[in-house]
Design a protein around this motif. Structure first.
Motif, PDB file in Angstrom:
ATOM      1  N   LEU A   2       0.941  -1.115   0.135  1.00  0.00           N
ATOM      2  CA  LEU A   2      -0.322  -0.221  -0.165  1.00  0.00           C
ATOM      3  C   LEU A   2       0.692   1.523   0.104  1.00  0.00           C
ATOM      4  O   LEU A   2       0.585   2.230  -0.652  1.00  0.00           O
ATOM      5  CB  LEU A   2      -1.066  -0.056   1.016  1.00  0.00           C
ATOM      6  N   LEU A   3       2.098   1.118   1.361  1.00  0.00           N
ATOM      7  CA  LEU A   3       2.907   2.323   0.793  1.00  0.00           C
ATOM      8  C   LEU A   3       3.667   2.743  -0.928  1.00  0.00           C
ATOM      9  O   LEU A   3       3.817   3.775  -0.841  1.00  0.00           O
ATOM     10  CB  LEU A   3       4.300   2.157   1.634  1.00  0.00           C
ATOM     11  N   GLY A   4       4.319   1.072  -1.609  1.00  0.00           N
ATOM     12  CA  GLY A   4       4.321   1.362  -3.222  1.00  0.00           C
ATOM     13  C   GLY A   4       3.125   2.206  -3.807  1.00  0.00           C
ATOM     14  O   GLY A   4       3.517   2.593  -4.700  1.00  0.00           O
ATOM     15  N   LEU A   5       2.196   1.357  -2.944  1.00  0.00           N
ATOM     16  CA  LEU A   5       1.162   2.686  -4.339  1.00  0.00           C
ATOM     17  C   LEU A   5       0.872   3.344  -4.384  1.00  0.00           C
ATOM     18  O   LEU A   5       0.983   4.657  -4.748  1.00  0.00           O
ATOM     19  CB  LEU A   5      -0.651   1.838  -3.738  1.00  0.00           C
ATOM     20  N   ALA A   6       0.989   4.361  -2.711  1.00  0.00           N
ATOM     21  CA  ALA A   6       1.236   5.752  -2.693  1.00  0.00           C
ATOM     22  C   ALA A   6       1.785   6.576  -2.888  1.00  0.00           C
ATOM     23  O   ALA A   6       2.310   7.641  -3.221  1.00  0.00           O
ATOM     24  CB  ALA A   6       0.869   6.194  -0.777  1.00  0.00           C
ATOM     25  N   ALA A   7       3.599   5.612  -3.268  1.00  0.00           N
ATOM     26  CA  ALA A   7       4.740   6.162  -3.821  1.00  0.00           C
ATOM     27  C   ALA A   7       4.206   6.467  -5.190  1.00  0.00           C
ATOM     28  O   ALA A   7       4.627   7.723  -5.642  1.00  0.00           O
ATOM     29  CB  ALA A   7       5.911   5.363  -3.414  1.00  0.00           C
ATOM     30  N   ALA A   8       3.813   5.208  -5.974  1.00  0.00           N
ATOM     31  CA  ALA A   8       3.322   5.398  -7.558  1.00  0.00           C
ATOM     32  C   ALA A   8       2.102   6.538  -7.479  1.00  0.00           C
ATOM     33  O   ALA A   8       2.217   7.551  -8.954  1.00  0.00           O
ATOM     34  CB  ALA A   8       2.478   3.559  -7.620  1.00  0.00           C
ATOM     35  N   LEU A   9       1.510   6.775  -6.657  1.00  0.00           N
ATOM     36  CA  LEU A   9       0.837   7.930  -6.972  1.00  0.00           C
ATOM     37  C   LEU A   9       0.841   9.367  -7.078  1.00  0.00           C
ATOM     38  O   LEU A   9       0.874  10.522  -7.581  1.00  0.00           O
ATOM     39  CB  LEU A   9      -0.801   8.473  -5.927  1.00  0.00           C
ATOM     40  N   ALA A  10       1.881   9.417  -6.024  1.00  0.00           N
ATOM     41  CA  ALA A  10       2.844  10.977  -6.281  1.00  0.00           C
ATOM     42  C   ALA A  10       3.980  10.459  -7.049  1.00  0.00           C
ATOM     43  O   ALA A  10       4.120  12.089  -7.816  1.00  0.00           O
ATOM     44  CB  ALA A  10       4.071  10.363  -4.512  1.00  0.00           C
ATOM     45  N   GLY A  11       4.254  10.063  -7.637  1.00  0.00           N
ATOM     46  CA  GLY A  11       4.999   9.060  -8.982  1.00  0.00           C
ATOM     47  C   GLY A  11       4.313  10.172  -9.675  1.00  0.00           C
ATOM     48  O   GLY A  11       4.832  10.909 -10.843  1.00  0.00           O
ATOM     49  N   LEU A  12       3.315   9.362  -9.837  1.00  0.00           N
ATOM     50  CA  LEU A  12       2.313  10.268 -10.748  1.00  0.00           C
ATOM     51  C   LEU A  12       2.081  11.028 -11.635  1.00  0.00           C
ATOM     52  O   LEU A  12       1.555  11.885 -12.052  1.00  0.00           O
ATOM     53  CB  LEU A  12       0.624   9.336 -10.835  1.00  0.00           C
ATOM     54  N   THR A  13       2.206  12.122  -9.778  1.00  0.00           N
ATOM     55  CA  THR A  13       1.611  13.955  -9.672  1.00  0.00           C
ATOM     56  C   THR A  13       3.117  14.260 -10.656  1.00  0.00           C
ATOM     57  O   THR A  13       2.522  15.791 -11.160  1.00  0.00           O
ATOM     58  CB  THR A  13       1.057  14.247  -8.550  1.00  0.00           C
TER      59      THR A  13
END
Length: 330
Positions: free
Chosen positions: A120-131
């Protein structure tokens, strides 16, 4: 109804009532946008409380994943961005992604097992990267900040000091936009800020301050900023002020701005009193503060999907899971 919810209902009701007061006697004023945003926040918060109570981990995780998929599949869907290469996402999509980072962090700290938490923290990091891919430096900074605060919050025992720091960050962001609009910053700092924003946006902020001076009590009326803005009229468009606090002050006067501040402070207060773990509450607080900072320099709160997402995240982080109440009932 618990005391914090009573206060929150009173604040939102006061926001709606003052919007109608600012509209009275102004035929061209249009309060529908503000009222719809308030309805979106309320509906999102109610849905988040219910979903967070029933599915404290799955609900925020699903919301974060849904945001990432929606923005990736339809880039620029909220902001009217182009689907032709190069892809243009837009500011509203980036703001929604930063809220998704907060939801993913809330889900991560709702589980006890290591591997689901890391995923889930990896998902959060991926979303941050998508920004960052979306081209919004502010949204990327807020997403990265949410991740940083989330990791730090896991080691904290008290929420108050960090919530106070987050509130200060929001105040400084709002104060910075006012200082730029007033021209009360050194030339070098202003040049750096304008290069990251635009000269036109700072001119819109100056127009908002002029409108506040015209009527500091009731403002010029909801959705009348563009028709009273010299910069917007010169361009022949219907531009927003590009800053939620300044637009609120321009259209609804200083009382309207005060109510907006009260709504944000109420959100931090309910997170302080939330029954969820500190890491969950502080992750949501960081994401909502990031949205407040973003809204200080952009018009992201003009999109109901963003305001509903903010309410949903707040609901997730303040819900009391039903499983925790079961032993008490027995």
């Amino acid at each position: 109804m618990p005391y914090p919810e009573v206060v929150g209902a009173a604040v939102l009701a006061a926001c709606a009532a003052w919007t109608l007061v600012a509209t009275a006697g102004r035929p061209t004023a249009r309060p529908e946008g503000v009222l719809l945003a308030l309805l979106a926040v309320t509906a999102g918060y109610a849905a988040g409380r219910v979903a967070g109570a029933l599915l404290p981990t799955l609900a925020p995780a699903a919301a974060a994943l849904a945001v990432g998929v929606a923005v990736a599949v339809v880039p620029g869907g909220l902001s009217g961005g182009s689907l032709a290469p190069p892809l243009h996402y837009g500011n509203a999509d980036a703001a929604l992604l930063s809220l998704g980072v907060g939801a993913a962090c809330c889900a991560a700290w709702s589980v006890r097992r290591t591997w689901p938490r890391l995923a889930l923290l990896g998902l959060a990091a991926a979303l941050a990267g998508l920004t960052l891919v979306a081209g919004s430096a502010v949204a990327f900074a807020t997403g990265a900040g949410t991740l940083l605060v989330s990791g730090t919050a896991a080691r904290l025992r008290r929420r108050g000091p960090l919530l106070a720091v987050l509130a200060l960050c929001a105040v400084l962001a709002g104060g910075g936009t006012v200082a730029l609009a007033f021209g009360a910053v050194p030339g070098g700092v202003r040049g750096t800020a304008v290069s990251g924003l635009s000269e036109r946006r700072v001119d819109l902020w100056s127009d908002a301050l002029d409108q506040v001076r015209q009527d500091p009590l009731r403002g010029v009326g909801p959705d009348r900023f563009a028709e009273r803005s010299v910069t917007a009229q010169a361009d022949g468009d219907t531009a927003k002020a590009g800053s939620a606090p300044l637009q609120q002050a321009a259209e609804q006067g200083l009382p309207g701005l005060l109510l907006l501040v009260c709504a944000f402070l109420w959100a931090l207060w309910v997170l302080l009193r939330s029954p969820r773990p500190a890491a969950v509450a502080l992750s949501a607080a960081a994401a909502l503060t990031g949205l407040a900072v973003h809204a200080s320099v952009d018009y992201v709160l003009s999109f109901c999907a963003v305001t509903a997402g903010a309410g949903l995240l707040l609901g997730f982080a303040t819900a009391r899971p039903v499983a925790e109440e079961a032993p008490a009932r027995r």
